[in-house]
Design an enzyme around this catalytic site. Structure first.
Site, PDB file in Angstrom:
ATOM      1  N   CYS A  86       2.664  15.078 -10.882  1.00 29.70           N
ATOM      2  CA  CYS A  86       1.867  15.405 -12.066  1.00 29.70           C
ATOM      3  C   CYS A  86       0.520  14.388 -11.863  1.00 29.70           C
ATOM      4  CB  CYS A  86       2.614  14.601 -13.286  1.00 29.70           C
ATOM      5  SG  CYS A  86       4.343  15.463 -13.361  1.00 29.70           S
ATOM      6  N   ARG A  88      -3.118  11.793   2.225  1.00 30.50           N
ATOM      7  CA  ARG A  88      -4.317  11.873   2.407  1.00 30.50           C
ATOM      8  C   ARG A  88      -5.140  12.926   1.958  1.00 30.50           C
ATOM      9  NH1 ARG A  88      -5.537  13.417   7.150  1.00 30.50           N
ATOM     10  NH2 ARG A  88      -7.620  12.223   7.450  1.00 30.50           N
ATOM     11  N   TYR A 138      -8.501  10.644   0.797  1.00 27.29           N
ATOM     12  CA  TYR A 138      -9.499  10.875   1.399  1.00 27.29           C
ATOM     13  C   TYR A 138     -10.235  12.191   1.257  1.00 27.29           C
ATOM     14  CZ  TYR A 138      -7.318   6.943   4.230  1.00 27.29           C
ATOM     15  OH  TYR A 138      -6.404   5.955   4.374  1.00 27.29           O
ATOM     16  N   GLY A 197     -10.254   4.137  16.115  1.00 29.94           N
ATOM     17  CA  GLY A 197     -10.847   4.950  15.253  1.00 29.94           C
ATOM     18  C   GLY A 197     -11.348   6.696  15.743  1.00 29.94           C
ATOM     19  N   ARG A 213      -4.604   6.912  14.854  1.00 27.00           N
ATOM     20  CA  ARG A 213      -4.619   8.417  14.600  1.00 27.00           C
ATOM     21  C   ARG A 213      -4.544   9.355  15.762  1.00 27.00           C
ATOM     22  NH1 ARG A 213      -6.672  10.210   9.936  1.00 27.00           N
ATOM     23  NH2 ARG A 213      -7.967   8.519   9.675  1.00 27.00           N
ATOM     24  N   TYR A 250      -0.710   8.185   9.400  1.00 24.98           N
ATOM     25  CA  TYR A 250      -1.147   7.944   7.890  1.00 24.98           C
ATOM     26  C   TYR A 250      -0.484   8.845   7.199  1.00 24.98           C
ATOM     27  CZ  TYR A 250      -4.418   5.216  10.441  1.00 24.98           C
ATOM     28  OH  TYR A 250      -5.130   4.283  11.449  1.00 24.98           O
ATOM     29  N   GLU A 299      -7.380   0.005  20.147  1.00 21.59           N
ATOM     30  CA  GLU A 299      -6.484   0.071  19.261  1.00 21.59           C
ATOM     31  C   GLU A 299      -6.237   1.275  18.419  1.00 21.59           C
ATOM     32  OE1 GLU A 299      -8.062  -2.919  16.550  1.00 21.59           O
ATOM     33  OE2 GLU A 299      -7.634  -4.489  17.898  1.00 21.59           O
ATOM     34  N   PRO A 300      -5.906   2.325  19.325  1.00 22.25           N
ATOM     35  CA  PRO A 300      -5.903   3.633  18.711  1.00 22.25           C
ATOM     36  C   PRO A 300      -4.725   4.018  17.935  1.00 22.25           C
ATOM     37  CG  PRO A 300      -5.212   3.910  21.044  1.00 22.25           C
ATOM     38  CD  PRO A 300      -5.777   2.615  20.783  1.00 22.25           C
TER      39      PRO A 300
HETATM   40  C1  PLP Z   1      -6.720   1.301  11.342  1.00 24.50           C
HETATM   41  C2  PLP Z   1      -7.173   0.325  12.400  1.00 24.50           C
HETATM   42  C3  PLP Z   1      -7.117   0.964  13.649  1.00 24.50           C
HETATM   43  C4  PLP Z   1      -6.761   2.297  14.063  1.00 24.50           C
HETATM   44  O1  PLP Z   1      -7.625   3.227  13.356  1.00 24.50           O
HETATM   45  P1  PLP Z   1      -7.302   4.814  13.927  1.00 24.50           P
HETATM   46  O2  PLP Z   1      -8.396   5.547  13.329  1.00 24.50           O
HETATM   47  O3  PLP Z   1      -5.878   5.310  13.383  1.00 24.50           O
HETATM   48  O4  PLP Z   1      -7.346   4.753  15.350  1.00 24.50           O
HETATM   49  C5  PLP Z   1      -7.295  -0.009  14.727  1.00 24.50           C
HETATM   50  N1  PLP Z   1      -8.135  -1.169  14.743  1.00 24.50           N
HETATM   51  C6  PLP Z   1      -8.000  -1.649  13.261  1.00 24.50           C
HETATM   52  C7  PLP Z   1      -8.468  -3.137  13.048  1.00 24.50           C
HETATM   53  C8  PLP Z   1      -7.536  -0.667  12.305  1.00 24.50           C
HETATM   54  O5  PLP Z   1      -7.662  -1.579  10.935  1.00 24.50           O
END
Ligand code: PLP
Length: 450
Positions: free
Chosen positions: A377, A345, A349, A272, A309, A405, A306-307
């Protein structure tokens, strides 16, 4: 382009006269791997983007291996400065190209996967199942079964129902699944409503008050080895305080369970971490790691992050060409050959990406306001309103920070083939995905009784 070596040039940094206050100049100034060269125009890791467009056409995704490695190293070194070494499980949904996965694996990353397809991709890139975390609210029986058979490192469980299903599957196969419970800490975070995942009303995770009892219950289930907790509150977050709010709730729970004799060894902090899509500042990584160190205190937990983005976003751009410009009383439109089918995106978003001219000559022109749109379109196929030098049909632009993404979410909507992908690595551009051909659009379709 693969087999045509680009001759290294003396200096890429002799820029033409530029008005340094122009927005496109500020965007480039903040991105060290991008620079205008007087003759070659915008270069990405010293490779002229115009040469890539000539060789492979547009739209084309261009990635930079150096940025991917540098960012992974920075993540590791910033954590090690506070004495931590979390296992990095790259969220491959951000960009799951095999070449990107291979490069990140070589630099020490494992994978966070959300489907059998992602599991197989990560495995095809040489990532060991033991270095994978399986996330997602709707894992199918066959997907869980396959992951357990293969020896997945951790399954992040999102509900009581799923825990029961995993237990039954593992038991039937005489296996034990290492599971972490994904906590929904009820923290509102994320750069946009659609990328917030840790509020009580979001579909993700297990509510905090249910998590303790469920962890105790997990310990009694056959086929289940409860190892800890995970949380992932959303994406494009900049404030360490939001992460802290979520993490402290989980830590309180971990302490209570440990005190009762239910061992918790792992804490998966999720992903995140935000990236600037404009000329703003980035994610405060040192403040974040310091916060993690402080709230973790001396608990001997094995950490996972878990990065997605943060690793891949700044490492890619989308190279596009202006198809035409359209002037009406209401607006000036610049229509690109890249659209929402390539980069979803903005439409999904309301995201905006920096857009810069590729030609150094264009970059010296004065700014004017233009609405940049794609060819699809749909009214939502727009990138936004930009102050840019006059863009004429045929000129190239780079849509920045599109490494995450981007290609992963693209489609062939409106009969538009998937774009080519190029990876610049160790001084050379490599074509890593051929542009889809028009015939490939219907290759797998079956017409009954033709
Ligand atoms: C999408 C996701 C991530 C990665 O999120 P980023 O914002 O791209 O870092 C990590 N863990 C889980 C469970 C996700 O769904």
């Amino acid at each position: 382009m693969n087999d045509r070596p680009i001759i290294a040039r003396e200096s890429r940094h002799s820029s033409p006269v530029l008005d340094r206050d122009q927005p496109w100049h500020r965007l480039i100034a903040g991105r060290p791997n991008l620079a205008w060269h007087a003759m070659d125009g915008l270069c990405f890791d010293d490779i002229p983007l115009a040469a890539i467009a000539t060789a492979h056409g547009t739209p084309t995704w261009v990635y930079c291996g150096t940025i991917l490695r540098d960012r992974l190293n920075l993540l590791q070194s910033t954590f090690s400065k506070v004495g931590l070494s979390p296992a990095i499980r790259y969220a491959i949904k951000a960009n799951d190209h095999l070449a990107i996965l291979t490069l990140l694996r070589q630099s020490g990353a494992g994978a966070d996967v959300t489907s059998a397809g992602e599991f197989a991709r990560a495995a095809a890139a040489g990532i060991a199942p033991s270095a994978m975390v399986f996330s997602g609210v709707g894992k199918r029986t066959d997907e869980i079964s396959h992951a357990i058979e293969a020896g997945i490192g951790q399954i992040n469980v999102e509900s009581v129902e799923e825990l029961a299903a995993i237990s039954a599957i593992a038991r039937a196969r005489n296996r034990t699944a290492p599971v972490a419970l994904r906590i929904n800490p009820d923290v509102a975070a994320g750069g946009h409503d659609k990328i917030s995942t840790g509020r009580a009303t979001d579909k993700f995770g297990i509510l905090l008050r249910d998590a303790g009892p469920l962890y105790r219950h997990a310990a009694t289930l056959p086929g289940i080895e409860p190892v800890g907790f995970s949380t992932h509150i959303g994406s494009q977050i900049f404030s360490p305080a939001l992460f802290e709010a979520a993490y402290s709730r989980v830590l309180t729970l971990i302490d209570a369970l440990n005190a009762e004799g239910h061992p918790v060894t792992r804490f998966d902090l999720g992903g995140g971490f935000g990236i600037p899509y404009d000329d703003g500042t980035g994610f405060p990584l040192p403040a974040y790691t310091a916060m993690v160190r402080r709230i973790l205190a001396d608990r001997p937990l094995d950490l996972i992050i878990e990065p997605g983005r943060w690793l891949a976003g700044p490492a890619g751009l989308l190279l596009a060409r202006v198809t035409l410009t359209k002037h009406t009383e209401a607006a000036n439109f610049t229509i690109l050959d890249a659209g929402m089918n390539d980069l979803l995106r903005p439409a999904l978003y309301e995201a905006t990406h920096g857009i810069v001219p590729v030609s150094a000559i264009d970059a010296t022109q004065p700014a004017q306001s233009t609405e940049i749109v794609g060819p699809v379109c749909e009214s939502s196929d727009r990138f936004g309103t930009y102050d840019l030098p006059a863009l004429t049909p045929g000129v190239l632009v780079a849509i920045l920070d599109a490494g995450a993404y981007g290609a992963a979410m693209s489609s062939t909507y409106n009969g538009r083939p998937l774009a080519a992908q190029v990876l610049i690595d160790r001084g050379q551009p490599h074509l890593i995905r051929m542009r889809q051909t028009i015939e490939q659009l219907w290759r797998d379709e079956i017409v009954p009784n033709p």
